[in-house]
Design a protein around this motif. Sequence first.
Motif, PDB file in Angstrom:
ATOM      1  N   ARG A 214       0.824  -1.208   0.000  1.00 52.67           N
ATOM      2  CA  ARG A 214       0.000   0.000   0.000  1.00 52.67           C
ATOM      3  C   ARG A 214       0.858   1.257   0.000  1.00 52.67           C
ATOM      4  O   ARG A 214       0.481   2.282  -0.554  1.00 52.67           O
ATOM      5  CB  ARG A 214      -0.913  -0.005   1.228  1.00 52.67           C
ATOM      6  N   ARG A 215       2.019   1.179   0.606  1.00 53.52           N
ATOM      7  CA  ARG A 215       2.876   2.350   0.751  1.00 53.52           C
ATOM      8  C   ARG A 215       3.832   2.543  -0.419  1.00 53.52           C
ATOM      9  O   ARG A 215       4.578   3.508  -0.454  1.00 53.52           O
ATOM     10  CB  ARG A 215       3.648   2.259   2.068  1.00 53.52           C
ATOM     11  N   LYS A 216       3.793   1.650  -1.429  1.00 53.97           N
ATOM     12  CA  LYS A 216       4.668   1.813  -2.588  1.00 53.97           C
ATOM     13  C   LYS A 216       4.085   2.857  -3.527  1.00 53.97           C
ATOM     14  O   LYS A 216       2.894   3.030  -3.622  1.00 53.97           O
ATOM     15  CB  LYS A 216       4.790   0.501  -3.359  1.00 53.97           C
ATOM     16  N   TYR A 217       4.954   3.532  -4.212  1.00 53.69           N
ATOM     17  CA  TYR A 217       4.529   4.440  -5.263  1.00 53.69           C
ATOM     18  C   TYR A 217       5.706   4.676  -6.183  1.00 53.69           C
ATOM     19  O   TYR A 217       6.843   4.364  -5.866  1.00 53.69           O
ATOM     20  CB  TYR A 217       4.002   5.750  -4.688  1.00 53.69           C
ATOM     21  N   GLU A 218       5.419   5.218  -7.363  1.00 54.37           N
ATOM     22  CA  GLU A 218       6.486   5.562  -8.292  1.00 54.37           C
ATOM     23  C   GLU A 218       6.792   7.038  -8.158  1.00 54.37           C
ATOM     24  O   GLU A 218       5.890   7.863  -8.179  1.00 54.37           O
ATOM     25  CB  GLU A 218       6.063   5.242  -9.727  1.00 54.37           C
ATOM     26  N   ASP A 219       8.080   7.360  -8.031  1.00 56.52           N
ATOM     27  CA  ASP A 219       8.453   8.762  -7.934  1.00 56.52           C
ATOM     28  C   ASP A 219       8.512   9.364  -9.333  1.00 56.52           C
ATOM     29  O   ASP A 219       8.208   8.713 -10.330  1.00 56.52           O
ATOM     30  CB  ASP A 219       9.759   8.943  -7.152  1.00 56.52           C
ATOM     31  N   SER A 220       8.902  10.614  -9.432  1.00 60.76           N
ATOM     32  CA  SER A 220       8.891  11.316 -10.714  1.00 60.76           C
ATOM     33  C   SER A 220       9.841  10.710 -11.741  1.00 60.76           C
ATOM     34  O   SER A 220       9.673  10.926 -12.933  1.00 60.76           O
ATOM     35  CB  SER A 220       9.217  12.793 -10.506  1.00 60.76           C
ATOM     36  N   ASP A 221      10.829   9.955 -11.286  1.00 65.83           N
ATOM     37  CA  ASP A 221      11.765   9.295 -12.198  1.00 65.83           C
ATOM     38  C   ASP A 221      11.283   7.911 -12.609  1.00 65.83           C
ATOM     39  O   ASP A 221      11.985   7.189 -13.307  1.00 65.83           O
ATOM     40  CB  ASP A 221      13.150   9.162 -11.547  1.00 65.83           C
ATOM     41  N   GLY A 222      10.096   7.530 -12.158  1.00 68.45           N
ATOM     42  CA  GLY A 222       9.565   6.211 -12.484  1.00 68.45           C
ATOM     43  C   GLY A 222      10.112   5.104 -11.606  1.00 68.45           C
ATOM     44  O   GLY A 222       9.823   3.937 -11.812  1.00 68.45           O
ATOM     45  N   GLU A 223      10.883   5.482 -10.597  1.00 67.54           N
ATOM     46  CA  GLU A 223      11.448   4.501  -9.662  1.00 67.54           C
ATOM     47  C   GLU A 223      10.429   4.188  -8.582  1.00 67.54           C
ATOM     48  O   GLU A 223       9.779   5.081  -8.050  1.00 67.54           O
ATOM     49  CB  GLU A 223      12.726   5.034  -9.014  1.00 67.54           C
ATOM     50  N   GLU A 224      10.288   2.918  -8.255  1.00 68.63           N
ATOM     51  CA  GLU A 224       9.360   2.538  -7.192  1.00 68.63           C
ATOM     52  C   GLU A 224      10.067   2.644  -5.848  1.00 68.63           C
ATOM     53  O   GLU A 224      11.220   2.257  -5.714  1.00 68.63           O
ATOM     54  CB  GLU A 224       8.892   1.098  -7.412  1.00 68.63           C
ATOM     55  N   ARG A 225       9.383   3.216  -4.872  1.00 74.40           N
ATOM     56  CA  ARG A 225       9.936   3.272  -3.525  1.00 74.40           C
ATOM     57  C   ARG A 225       8.802   3.140  -2.524  1.00 74.40           C
ATOM     58  O   ARG A 225       7.642   3.283  -2.865  1.00 74.40           O
ATOM     59  CB  ARG A 225      10.742   4.533  -3.284  1.00 74.40           C
ATOM     60  N   VAL A 226       9.153   2.868  -1.288  1.00 76.57           N
ATOM     61  CA  VAL A 226       8.165   2.718  -0.223  1.00 76.57           C
ATOM     62  C   VAL A 226       8.165   4.000   0.600  1.00 76.57           C
ATOM     63  O   VAL A 226       9.212   4.492   1.004  1.00 76.57           O
ATOM     64  CB  VAL A 226       8.499   1.495   0.668  1.00 76.57           C
ATOM     65  N   LEU A 227       6.980   4.522   0.839  1.00 72.81           N
ATOM     66  CA  LEU A 227       6.833   5.732   1.640  1.00 72.81           C
ATOM     67  C   LEU A 227       7.098   5.438   3.107  1.00 72.81           C
ATOM     68  O   LEU A 227       6.837   4.336   3.578  1.00 72.81           O
ATOM     69  CB  LEU A 227       5.408   6.266   1.513  1.00 72.81           C
TER      70      LEU A 227
END
Length: 97
Positions: free
Chosen positions: A25-38
Amino acid sequence: EVADRRAAAAAAEAARSWLEAEAERRKYEDSDGEERVLSLEEAMAKEEAEEAAEAVRQLNAGREELPGGWVEMVDPESGQPYYFREVDGATQWEAPN
Protein backbone atom coordinates in the motif's frame (compact mmCIF):
# COMPACT_ATOMS: atom_id res chain seq x y z
CA GLU A 1 -0.36 -27.01 23.74
CA VAL A 2 -1.05 -27.92 20.10
CA ALA A 3 -3.89 -25.40 20.03
CA ASP A 4 -1.56 -22.72 21.42
CA ARG A 5 1.00 -23.43 18.69
CA ARG A 6 -1.69 -23.30 16.02
CA ALA A 7 -3.02 -20.00 17.39
CA ALA A 8 0.52 -18.57 17.49
CA ALA A 9 1.18 -19.74 13.92
CA ALA A 10 -2.11 -18.22 12.74
CA ALA A 11 -1.31 -14.93 14.49
CA ALA A 12 2.17 -14.86 12.95
CA GLU A 13 0.72 -15.52 9.48
CA ALA A 14 -1.87 -12.77 9.95
CA ALA A 15 0.85 -10.33 11.04
CA ARG A 16 3.04 -11.26 8.06
CA SER A 17 0.11 -10.79 5.66
CA TRP A 18 -0.69 -7.42 7.19
CA LEU A 19 2.94 -6.26 6.90
CA GLU A 20 3.10 -7.33 3.24
CA ALA A 21 -0.16 -5.55 2.46
CA GLU A 22 1.01 -2.42 4.29
CA ALA A 23 4.31 -2.36 2.39
CA GLU A 24 2.44 -2.79 -0.91
CA ARG A 25 0.00 0.00 0.00
CA ARG A 26 2.88 2.35 0.75
CA LYS A 27 4.67 1.81 -2.59
CA TYR A 28 4.53 4.44 -5.26
CA GLU A 29 6.49 5.56 -8.29
CA ASP A 30 8.45 8.76 -7.93
CA SER A 31 8.89 11.32 -10.71
CA ASP A 32 11.77 9.30 -12.20
CA GLY A 33 9.57 6.21 -12.48
CA GLU A 34 11.45 4.50 -9.66
CA GLU A 35 9.36 2.54 -7.19
CA ARG A 36 9.94 3.27 -3.52
CA VAL A 37 8.16 2.72 -0.22
CA LEU A 38 6.83 5.73 1.64
CA SER A 39 7.67 6.32 5.27
CA LEU A 40 4.73 5.93 7.64
CA GLU A 41 4.42 9.73 7.90
CA GLU A 42 4.49 10.13 4.10
CA ALA A 43 1.90 7.37 3.68
CA MET A 44 -0.40 8.96 6.25
CA ALA A 45 -0.09 12.40 4.61
CA LYS A 46 -0.77 10.88 1.18
CA GLU A 47 -3.82 9.04 2.49
CA GLU A 48 -5.16 12.18 4.19
CA ALA A 49 -4.72 14.17 0.96
CA GLU A 50 -6.53 11.47 -1.02
CA GLU A 51 -9.38 11.41 1.52
CA ALA A 52 -9.68 15.21 1.38
CA ALA A 53 -9.75 15.17 -2.43
CA GLU A 54 -12.45 12.48 -2.37
CA ALA A 55 -14.49 14.52 0.12
CA VAL A 56 -14.32 17.53 -2.19
CA ARG A 57 -15.36 15.35 -5.16
CA GLN A 58 -18.35 14.05 -3.19
CA LEU A 59 -19.36 17.52 -2.04
CA ASN A 60 -19.19 18.81 -5.61
CA ALA A 61 -20.95 15.80 -7.16
CA GLY A 62 -23.76 17.01 -9.37
CA ARG A 63 -22.58 20.61 -9.27
CA GLU A 64 -21.70 22.53 -12.35
CA GLU A 65 -18.00 22.27 -13.27
CA LEU A 66 -16.20 25.55 -12.61
CA PRO A 67 -13.45 26.88 -14.91
CA GLY A 68 -9.75 27.17 -14.19
CA GLY A 69 -9.45 25.13 -11.01
CA TRP A 70 -12.06 27.09 -9.06
CA VAL A 71 -14.01 25.32 -6.31
CA GLU A 72 -17.21 26.50 -4.66
CA MET A 73 -16.90 26.68 -0.87
CA VAL A 74 -19.26 27.84 1.88
CA ASP A 75 -18.31 30.57 4.32
CA PRO A 76 -18.89 29.07 7.80
CA GLU A 77 -19.88 32.41 9.35
CA SER A 78 -22.38 33.62 6.76
CA GLY A 79 -23.33 30.35 5.08
CA GLN A 80 -22.84 32.07 1.72
CA PRO A 81 -20.96 30.42 -1.16
CA TYR A 82 -17.60 31.78 -2.23
CA TYR A 83 -15.06 30.57 -4.74
CA PHE A 84 -11.52 29.34 -4.10
CA ARG A 85 -8.74 28.69 -6.63
CA GLU A 86 -6.26 26.18 -5.20
CA VAL A 87 -3.41 27.07 -7.59
CA ASP A 88 -2.83 30.51 -6.13
CA GLY A 89 -5.14 30.66 -3.11
CA ALA A 90 -7.37 33.32 -4.69
CA THR A 91 -10.89 33.73 -3.27
CA GLN A 92 -13.88 35.68 -4.49
CA TRP A 93 -17.59 35.99 -3.81
CA GLU A 94 -18.64 36.08 -7.49
CA ALA A 95 -18.80 32.85 -9.50
CA PRO A 96 -15.90 32.67 -11.98
CA ASN A 97 -16.77 32.65 -15.67
